[in-house]
Design an enzyme around this catalytic site. Structure first.
Site, PDB file in Angstrom:
ATOM      1  N   LYS A  12     -25.784   2.685  -7.082  1.00  0.00           N
ATOM      2  CA  LYS A  12     -25.991   2.067  -8.393  1.00  0.00           C
ATOM      3  C   LYS A  12     -24.652   1.876  -9.089  1.00  0.00           C
ATOM      4  CE  LYS A  12     -26.074   4.380 -11.885  1.00  0.00           C
ATOM      5  NZ  LYS A  12     -26.202   5.483 -12.854  1.00  0.00           N
ATOM      6  N   GLY A 109     -19.451   8.384  -9.080  1.00  0.00           N
ATOM      7  CA  GLY A 109     -20.067   7.603 -10.140  1.00  0.00           C
ATOM      8  C   GLY A 109     -21.003   6.525  -9.631  1.00  0.00           C
ATOM      9  N   ASP A 147     -30.867   9.738 -13.136  1.00  0.00           N
ATOM     10  CA  ASP A 147     -30.743   8.488 -12.393  1.00  0.00           C
ATOM     11  C   ASP A 147     -31.808   8.319 -11.314  1.00  0.00           C
ATOM     12  OD1 ASP A 147     -28.538   7.567 -13.783  1.00  0.00           O
ATOM     13  OD2 ASP A 147     -27.082   8.401 -12.369  1.00  0.00           O
TER      14      ASP A 147
END
Length: 304
Positions: A12, A109, A147
């Site tokens: 992502k 990240g 997430d």
């Protein structure tokens, strides 16, 4: 009953990411555009059912630095799914063997751990003949990390506007069809808890209103389907802070800009940098040049 299943865990990126106030429960309110990309880990799940025995999950990973014990989100996801089944009166016993081919950089990240957890939930649910809907899997995923719900449903909805702690998601316009991405990292990883602690030290109520207005302009620009129009409205609140601590990250962004990226943005809390290109050959050349310099670089596309 099928006992082997392959599942893809998609990374992502965040062309827009604003972190707002810290909540009493320790989580942070965010406003983010989440976009799934074709860079992915590959999980092979082998289920050996034994309803007379206990449930066991065994994980193997191609990355020797990745822990394969119960601290890994893959193991936690499998156990969370079994626990939810138990709540519904269904006992599950047997051995779940998971082979994880790690392609997404770790601590970068890119939500790699969350993507792996989500793929485990989807894959194991499939092997058990789908006792849970996608929405129910998202609810299980929310107990594992902010997430994970996005990663659970990203094949169905690859781009969302996420707010709350990332658990409130609305389908959003994806990146333009001609977008080509170079995801690269160089140097040390970044601890997400550390990054959030740094933000807490400088929090201002003004950030909330700035983020709301900023996302409005970002969304309008995204609707144009033109990366050049979108570029000035992209944002990541972690960039200045992380670049100050990781000079190699700043240098990497400069290299990508010099390679004619339309724009470059950090993903999540970093240190991965994402170059957004509207020309496939230019993106490929950038990725090749970075690799020649010993920098890990992945060429990919937005998931559609």
């Amino acid at each position: 009953m099928p006992n082997v299943h392959t599942e893809y865990a998609y990374a992502k990126i965040n062309p827009f990411l604003a972190v707002m106030e810290r909540r009493p429960d320790g989580y942070h309110t965010i406003l983010s555009h989440m976009q799934a990309v074709t860079l992915c880990d590959v999980l092979t799940l082998d289920w050996q059912e034994d309803n007379e025995g206990e449930f066991t999950v065994r994980l193997q990973c191609t990355d020797p630095a990745t822990p394969c014990d119960d601290t890994n989100l893959v193991c936690r996801a499998a156990r969370a799914l079994v626990a939810r089944l138990k709540d519904h009166g269904r006992r599950v016993g047997g051995v779940l063997n998971v082979h994880l081919e790690k392609r997404i950089p770790v601590a970068a990240g890119l939500a790699g751990g969350s993507a792996d957890a989500a793929a485990t939930l989807r894959g194991f649910n499939n092997l058990l003949y789908g006792p849970f809907s996608l929405d129910e899997l998202c609810k299980i995923g929310a107990t594992l990390g902010a997430d994970v719900p996005f990663c659970v449903q990203c094949k169905k909805v690859p781009a969302v506007r996420a707010h709350g702690i990332g658990d409130i998601m609305e389908p959003a316009c994806p990146l333009p069809d001609d977008t080509h991405l170079v995801i690269a990292r160089f140097g040390e990883g970044v601890s997400t808890p550390w990054a959030y602690r740094q933000l807490d030290e400088y929090w201002s109520d003004f950030w909330y209103y700035e983020a709301i207005e900023g996302y409005k302009f970002f969304a309008y620009a995204l609707d144009t389907k033109d990366l050049k129009i979108l570029a000035p409205y992209t944002y990541n609140c972690f960039e200045t802070m992380v670049m100050g601590e990781r000079p190699a990250t700043y240098a990497l962004a400069e290299r990508m800009e010099n390679s004619k990226a339309v724009f470059v943005r950090m993903s999540g809390s970093g240190p991965s940098m994402v170059g957004y290109f509207d020309d496939e050959e230019v993106a490929k050349r950038c990725a090749d040049e970075l690799r020649e310099q010993g920098i890990e670089a992945h060429l990919c596309r937005p998931l559609v």
